[in-house]
Design a protein around this motif. Sequence first.
Motif, PDB file in Angstrom:
ATOM      1  N   SER A 157     -23.267   4.376  57.562  1.00 41.06           N
ATOM      2  CA  SER A 157     -22.142   5.239  57.927  1.00 41.06           C
ATOM      3  C   SER A 157     -21.320   5.640  56.722  1.00 41.06           C
ATOM      4  O   SER A 157     -20.866   6.782  56.622  1.00 41.06           O
ATOM      5  CB  SER A 157     -21.235   4.533  58.935  1.00 41.06           C
ATOM      6  N   SER A 158     -21.117   4.698  55.805  1.00 44.45           N
ATOM      7  CA  SER A 158     -20.263   5.025  54.652  1.00 44.45           C
ATOM      8  C   SER A 158     -20.948   6.063  53.759  1.00 44.45           C
ATOM      9  O   SER A 158     -20.294   6.932  53.189  1.00 44.45           O
ATOM     10  CB  SER A 158     -19.903   3.774  53.857  1.00 44.45           C
ATOM     11  N   ASN A 211     -20.390   9.321  55.395  1.00 48.09           N
ATOM     12  CA  ASN A 211     -19.017   9.773  55.126  1.00 48.09           C
ATOM     13  C   ASN A 211     -18.952  10.426  53.750  1.00 48.09           C
ATOM     14  O   ASN A 211     -18.308  11.459  53.558  1.00 48.09           O
ATOM     15  CB  ASN A 211     -18.043   8.591  55.162  1.00 48.09           C
ATOM     16  N   ASP A 255     -20.361  13.905  53.782  1.00 45.47           N
ATOM     17  CA  ASP A 255     -19.381  14.887  54.272  1.00 45.47           C
ATOM     18  C   ASP A 255     -18.398  15.262  53.161  1.00 45.47           C
ATOM     19  O   ASP A 255     -18.059  16.430  52.975  1.00 45.47           O
ATOM     20  CB  ASP A 255     -18.601  14.310  55.467  1.00 45.47           C
ATOM     21  N   GLN A 256     -17.933  14.239  52.427  1.00 46.64           N
ATOM     22  CA  GLN A 256     -16.940  14.484  51.375  1.00 46.64           C
ATOM     23  C   GLN A 256     -17.524  15.328  50.244  1.00 46.64           C
ATOM     24  O   GLN A 256     -16.893  16.284  49.773  1.00 46.64           O
ATOM     25  CB  GLN A 256     -16.433  13.154  50.810  1.00 46.64           C
TER      26      GLN A 256
END
Lengths: 117, 310
Positions: free
Chosen positions: B283-284, B287, B290-291
Amino acid sequence: MTPKPANSFDTAVAALLAQKVQIENNLLSLQAACVNDSQRKALADSYHSAVAQYETALTMALVTNDAAVQSNVGQISTIQQQVQDAIDQAAAIAGILNKIATGIQIGTSILKMMAAA
Amino acid sequence: MRRRHQGYAARRTIFLGLCLLSLAPAGCHERSDLDRLISGGSAAYMQASQYYDRLGVITVEAWQNQIAFLSLAGSSASPEDQDIFQKRVDALSRRSSMARALANAYVSIGSLRSPDGLNSVSTAGKNLGAAIGGIPNLPGASAAATAPIGQAAQFLAGLKRGSDAHKALESLSQAGAYQNDLFVHERTAYIAMEVDRDETADRLLRQLAGAKLVNPSALLRFLHLGVPQEAFPDNERIRAMALSASSVALYRKKTAWACATENTAGTLEITATQTKDLATPNSSALNQLDQELAQAKTCMSEYQILDVDK
């Protein structure tokens, strides 16, 4: 199918760029220093060569990997077709679900008939 | 120690309960991450494709600058010179096509996962639901007893879609890894191509301004002084000031392009790594995808604004 690294690009191409930049930064003063057309032509030809060498090196950084890129595009297209096939297969589930639904509807009718009897 | 174990067991029970409630076909956590990977991967490859398209435009403009400089030098471009640039444009176009093909493949996998993309399945599911809804209560049984039939059908359909999506992503894994490696190995060249265009233009401008063949005062607009170009006289100080303003604008463009390059590289790397490690979604990392994608788009937008103002 590992891409050929452009690591040598940093050193080899930097030297070619330095040559091009040096002439560009001093072009008009060099032209002014030329005493005849022969010298001016030699300067123009040298600059032309410097440009061609640098731009060729920059292009070669990509072209060396081009055959593999083309092959990869073909493979992805094949995979995408396989995905489409999978979608079509998944869509076939619709037929199965519809058959189940039909069976249940028939069963419902039977139950209703039984209840009415 | 025992209390701690009980706490863990309670949390685990709640987690499993949430998984069951969501009726996730292939695992509560994994499903959400898989969907994020598919949408994020598609966006990352589309971003890469747009990056290559932009680099193609930059290459054509670099060619124009080079022709102008050759002309100033008393030379002219040969067909061989043009061929060098044409090969580069073609190579960039092929890279763009590869990235777009990957983006489209991810979109296809997304439609494999999405009930909206499978209208016939969705319709069939509704038909089944309606049929089940029409079943009269069996003697001694409640209406709720029929619900598991529908749930099981949905579960199996979802399981198949999940399994197909996994297989499709696995088959794209190698192509994605290649796209990533290619970008990593060539990114120095990508940055150099942008710099080549802008710095060649800058050197040309300096030569022309130095010989008073052009008045560069229009470049003072980068300082946002609110004064029209006509207000500046053509003298040594104004020329120097204008060329300094041009240098700053050039630096900003180089920074924006380098930022777009690095973040595009980041999105490709995360997408490739996560696609390869489908069994252990992170998940990280998603994330971060996305960033980096948002940052790549921001830098590309900034670059395009600066490029229009050049």
